[in-house]
Design a protein around this motif. Structure first.
Motif, PDB file in Angstrom:
ATOM      1  N   GLU A  35       0.825  -1.201   0.000  1.00  0.00           N
ATOM      2  CA  GLU A  35       0.000   0.000   0.000  1.00  0.00           C
ATOM      3  C   GLU A  35       0.866   1.261   0.000  1.00  0.00           C
ATOM      4  O   GLU A  35       0.392   2.343   0.322  1.00  0.00           O
ATOM      5  CB  GLU A  35      -0.930  -0.019   1.207  1.00  0.00           C
ATOM      6  N   LYS A  36       2.137   1.081  -0.366  1.00  0.00           N
ATOM      7  CA  LYS A  36       3.054   2.215  -0.365  1.00  0.00           C
ATOM      8  C   LYS A  36       2.665   3.244  -1.428  1.00  0.00           C
ATOM      9  O   LYS A  36       2.742   4.446  -1.188  1.00  0.00           O
ATOM     10  CB  LYS A  36       4.480   1.712  -0.611  1.00  0.00           C
ATOM     11  N   PHE A  37       2.252   2.774  -2.605  1.00  0.00           N
ATOM     12  CA  PHE A  37       1.798   3.646  -3.684  1.00  0.00           C
ATOM     13  C   PHE A  37       0.458   3.115  -4.195  1.00  0.00           C
ATOM     14  O   PHE A  37       0.406   2.395  -5.180  1.00  0.00           O
ATOM     15  CB  PHE A  37       2.832   3.696  -4.821  1.00  0.00           C
ATOM     16  N   PRO A  38      -0.641   3.471  -3.521  1.00  0.00           N
ATOM     17  CA  PRO A  38      -1.958   2.958  -3.920  1.00  0.00           C
ATOM     18  C   PRO A  38      -2.287   3.284  -5.377  1.00  0.00           C
ATOM     19  O   PRO A  38      -2.032   4.387  -5.845  1.00  0.00           O
ATOM     20  CB  PRO A  38      -2.924   3.678  -2.978  1.00  0.00           C
ATOM     21  N   GLY A  39      -2.808   2.315  -6.086  1.00  0.00           N
ATOM     22  CA  GLY A  39      -3.157   2.499  -7.484  1.00  0.00           C
ATOM     23  C   GLY A  39      -2.003   2.302  -8.440  1.00  0.00           C
ATOM     24  O   GLY A  39      -2.199   2.188  -9.639  1.00  0.00           O
ATOM     25  N   LYS A  40      -0.777   2.277  -7.931  1.00  0.00           N
ATOM     26  CA  LYS A  40       0.395   2.080  -8.784  1.00  0.00           C
ATOM     27  C   LYS A  40       1.020   0.706  -8.549  1.00  0.00           C
ATOM     28  O   LYS A  40       1.287  -0.022  -9.483  1.00  0.00           O
ATOM     29  CB  LYS A  40       1.441   3.162  -8.528  1.00  0.00           C
ATOM     30  N   THR A  59       9.111   1.443  -5.213  1.00  0.00           N
ATOM     31  CA  THR A  59       9.235   2.815  -5.686  1.00  0.00           C
ATOM     32  C   THR A  59       8.223   3.050  -6.805  1.00  0.00           C
ATOM     33  O   THR A  59       7.786   2.112  -7.461  1.00  0.00           O
ATOM     34  CB  THR A  59      10.658   3.126  -6.180  1.00  0.00           C
ATOM     35  N   ASP A  60       7.865   4.296  -7.018  1.00  0.00           N
ATOM     36  CA  ASP A  60       6.976   4.612  -8.132  1.00  0.00           C
ATOM     37  C   ASP A  60       7.761   5.145  -9.327  1.00  0.00           C
ATOM     38  O   ASP A  60       7.199   5.573 -10.312  1.00  0.00           O
ATOM     39  CB  ASP A  60       5.895   5.594  -7.706  1.00  0.00           C
ATOM     40  N   LYS A  61       9.080   5.109  -9.238  1.00  0.00           N
ATOM     41  CA  LYS A  61       9.951   5.517 -10.335  1.00  0.00           C
ATOM     42  C   LYS A  61      10.402   4.266 -11.091  1.00  0.00           C
ATOM     43  O   LYS A  61      10.630   3.226 -10.499  1.00  0.00           O
ATOM     44  CB  LYS A  61      11.193   6.228  -9.793  1.00  0.00           C
ATOM     45  N   PRO A  62      10.532   4.345 -12.411  1.00  0.00           N
ATOM     46  CA  PRO A  62      11.013   3.197 -13.168  1.00  0.00           C
ATOM     47  C   PRO A  62      12.449   2.850 -12.799  1.00  0.00           C
ATOM     48  O   PRO A  62      13.271   3.738 -12.565  1.00  0.00           O
ATOM     49  CB  PRO A  62      10.931   3.631 -14.627  1.00  0.00           C
ATOM     50  N   ILE A  63      12.728   1.574 -12.734  1.00  0.00           N
ATOM     51  CA  ILE A  63      14.079   1.093 -12.458  1.00  0.00           C
ATOM     52  C   ILE A  63      14.592   0.425 -13.720  1.00  0.00           C
ATOM     53  O   ILE A  63      13.946  -0.488 -14.251  1.00  0.00           O
ATOM     54  CB  ILE A  63      14.093   0.090 -11.290  1.00  0.00           C
ATOM     55  N   ILE A  64      15.712   0.885 -14.223  1.00  0.00           N
ATOM     56  CA  ILE A  64      16.288   0.328 -15.438  1.00  0.00           C
ATOM     57  C   ILE A  64      17.543  -0.448 -15.057  1.00  0.00           C
ATOM     58  O   ILE A  64      18.502   0.109 -14.529  1.00  0.00           O
ATOM     59  CB  ILE A  64      16.629   1.434 -16.447  1.00  0.00           C
TER      60      ILE A  64
END
Length: 72
Positions: A35-40, A59-64
């Motif tokens: 539930e850290k980033f709900p909906g994501k 995280t809600d940032k993309p990891i490459i």
């Protein structure tokens, strides 16, 4: 549905036709949802250590992830 033979059944619900229960607590599993980033983040698991590991790195940032390839 019906009456349980277990001394401590888990009651799920009841209606006019009867009572609904789970006869043994081992039949119930806890589902851990991120539930850290709900909906994501839609991560879910029944394994608490994996859940803790995920929440720590969620995280809600993309990891490459990449590897450099040398063509010599």
């Amino acid at each position: 549905p019906g009456e349980s033979n277990d001394p401590n059944p888990i009651l799920i619900g009841y209606d006019d036709s009867g009572t609904y229960w789970v006869s043994h607590r081992d039949m119930v599993k806890t589902l851990f949802k991120c539930e850290k980033f709900p909906g994501k983040c839609m991560y879910e698991t029944t394994d608490k250590p994996n859940y803790n590991r995920h929440v720590h790195s969620c995280t809600d940032k993309p990891i490459i992830n990449y590897r450099q390839v040398n063509n010599f």
